[in-house]
Write a protein that holds these residues in place. Sequence first.
Motif, PDB file in Angstrom:
ATOM      1  N   ASP A 412      -1.131  -6.750   8.152  1.00  0.00           N
ATOM      2  CA  ASP A 412       0.208  -7.044   7.660  1.00  0.00           C
ATOM      3  C   ASP A 412       0.070  -7.714   6.286  1.00  0.00           C
ATOM      4  O   ASP A 412      -1.041  -7.864   5.757  1.00  0.00           O
ATOM      5  CB  ASP A 412       0.980  -7.905   8.658  1.00  0.00           C
ATOM      6  CG  ASP A 412       0.413  -9.313   8.819  1.00  0.00           C
ATOM      7  OD1 ASP A 412      -0.565  -9.666   8.127  1.00  0.00           O
ATOM      8  OD2 ASP A 412       0.951 -10.066   9.649  1.00  0.00           O
ATOM      9  N   PHE A 437       5.708  -3.265   5.308  1.00  0.00           N
ATOM     10  CA  PHE A 437       5.441  -4.239   6.365  1.00  0.00           C
ATOM     11  C   PHE A 437       3.954  -4.289   6.696  1.00  0.00           C
ATOM     12  O   PHE A 437       3.402  -5.341   6.985  1.00  0.00           O
ATOM     13  CB  PHE A 437       6.256  -3.867   7.600  1.00  0.00           C
ATOM     14  CG  PHE A 437       6.145  -4.844   8.738  1.00  0.00           C
ATOM     15  CD1 PHE A 437       6.407  -6.194   8.553  1.00  0.00           C
ATOM     16  CD2 PHE A 437       5.785  -4.407  10.002  1.00  0.00           C
ATOM     17  CE1 PHE A 437       6.314  -7.096   9.603  1.00  0.00           C
ATOM     18  CE2 PHE A 437       5.685  -5.301  11.056  1.00  0.00           C
ATOM     19  CZ  PHE A 437       5.957  -6.651  10.862  1.00  0.00           C
ATOM     20  N   LEU A 438       3.300  -3.117   6.638  1.00  0.00           N
ATOM     21  CA  LEU A 438       1.877  -3.013   6.959  1.00  0.00           C
ATOM     22  C   LEU A 438       1.165  -2.195   5.893  1.00  0.00           C
ATOM     23  O   LEU A 438       1.785  -1.405   5.168  1.00  0.00           O
ATOM     24  CB  LEU A 438       1.681  -2.332   8.322  1.00  0.00           C
ATOM     25  CG  LEU A 438       2.368  -2.936   9.542  1.00  0.00           C
ATOM     26  CD1 LEU A 438       2.186  -2.012  10.746  1.00  0.00           C
ATOM     27  CD2 LEU A 438       1.833  -4.331   9.846  1.00  0.00           C
ATOM     28  N   CYS A 457       8.426  -0.558  10.859  1.00  0.00           N
ATOM     29  CA  CYS A 457       7.178   0.188  10.630  1.00  0.00           C
ATOM     30  C   CYS A 457       7.091   1.328  11.625  1.00  0.00           C
ATOM     31  O   CYS A 457       7.889   1.420  12.565  1.00  0.00           O
ATOM     32  CB  CYS A 457       5.966  -0.736  10.762  1.00  0.00           C
ATOM     33  SG  CYS A 457       5.674  -1.336  12.437  1.00  0.00           S
ATOM     34  N   PHE A 468      -2.016 -10.959  14.878  1.00  0.00           N
ATOM     35  CA  PHE A 468      -0.706 -10.532  14.390  1.00  0.00           C
ATOM     36  C   PHE A 468       0.396 -11.025  15.312  1.00  0.00           C
ATOM     37  O   PHE A 468       1.436 -11.537  14.860  1.00  0.00           O
ATOM     38  CB  PHE A 468      -0.649  -9.006  14.285  1.00  0.00           C
ATOM     39  CG  PHE A 468       0.739  -8.474  14.042  1.00  0.00           C
ATOM     40  CD1 PHE A 468       1.266  -8.451  12.765  1.00  0.00           C
ATOM     41  CD2 PHE A 468       1.518  -8.020  15.102  1.00  0.00           C
ATOM     42  CE1 PHE A 468       2.562  -7.983  12.534  1.00  0.00           C
ATOM     43  CE2 PHE A 468       2.809  -7.562  14.881  1.00  0.00           C
ATOM     44  CZ  PHE A 468       3.325  -7.537  13.596  1.00  0.00           C
TER      45      PHE A 468
END
Length: 511
Positions: A412, A437-438, A457, A468
């Motif tokens: 992330d 987001f990622l 995502c 995470f």
Amino acid sequence: MASSYRDRGEGDKPWSGLAPMRPVCDSPPMTKTPAIMLQGTGSDVGKSLLAAGLCRLFARQGLAVRPFKPQNMSNNAAVTADGGEIGRAQALQARAAGIEPGSDMNPVLLKPQSETGAQVVVQGKVVASATARDYHALKPTLLPRVLESYGRLAAQADLMVVEGAGSAAEVNLRAADIANMGFAEAADLAVVLVADIDRGGVIASIVGTWAILPEAERARLKGYVINRFRGDPALFTPALDIIRDKTGLDCLGIVPWFAEAALLPAEDSASLGKGKVGDGAVKIAVPRLSRIANFDDFDPLAAEPGVSLEMVAPGRPLPLDADLIILPGSKSTIADLEFLRAQGWDIDILAHARRGGRVLGICAGFQMLGQRVSDPLGVEGPAGGVAAGLGLLRVETVMEGDKVLRRAAGTDAAGHGVTGYEMHMGRTTGPDAARPFLTLEGRPDGAVSADGRIMGCYLHGLFGSDSFRAALLGQGSGLAYEPMVDGVLDHLADHLERHLDMGRLRLISGL
């Protein structure tokens, strides 16, 4: 949902671009690998769980075990190492056997898109969208492919653990059956019947199944297992005598309720009735969409001691005190956007966002957070369909192109590692995608709003990544999710070893 599709022949949605399929080969000769097939007296009697436990139990004994389910119906799917998709239950069984999941383990997967229609996946790849009636006509052409997959796996195995689908006695569908006795006959397999005593009527379900089967299929039944038993097994002894008198079948085990099953990925939406899980300080709400898919994404959150996870049923509002709302995956994004609005959940989500709450969308849930979803090619429904999204992210999604099926790993924005898989057909673009987001394998995935509170995502399975998950929740419990799952599989194997007649099962399988 699953039973209505299997049992109903009507439908009003035509084929979606599939020419009549031809068998790819004559039925290959079956390698006579030892095998045992679990068939049920009905759906959700615990076949998948028992198969996973047997895979782990026999694998621990040094055998090369391969799980197999000829036909599955589930919107909980997994991406295989060879780039296909299979039912989540078969991926769990492969894990229990200590091997990578492959497309041959579930050669026919049906993913419901409506009450009478489903996407048809054959040997890992989407081949059609079909009504129940159309699929019934297609099934005879699929048996050679099912046998082909079985033969490839059997050639690698010391033991095949095979799982049927639904009821062994769906005699109205027997003529084209590839899931239960039709497959058992084609592959010449011995069958063990599984019955769930927790739902009641277990004597009638076993005796009734035996009574309705033709003589040749009765001969394949080598015994039965009583699953999910609560209480004193000694009180059930008279029932065993009654069943033996009516059918001649012996009981191969009475398996007590296994509470830890709730910690393992579920096969289908029958498990979603549990509603709220946990009473932790962090409150997460997930609207239970009509075509919810890959909802095992939330299992790691449910396992967290500091989390209260609520799968909100239709007809109920999303809780006002939720810290985080997560929009799940769906097999039909546009239809479930309409469903979401019909429940008034759009109002709840927008109000939650205005109050400063966080919202996270995964896959279809990510698409719903955008400004618009369009389906020009009719991937999910009628061509040209368009639906307004919730407008919380400045992105738009177009349903087109080949289906993305891949495993992925990355981080992330804060550098916390994530792993999971992608399974989608939409392409999402827009200004907020400039804040991904990622980052997965060096490429951006998803989007984040300017204030950082709305996120989305395409990566399924990301909550299984411990660092995470802890960062998202703002607290760490020390839960190591993946080792926990393996521990539960070991406990399940121990449980079955204590309560099943393993000597008889070995003889039945041909070991």
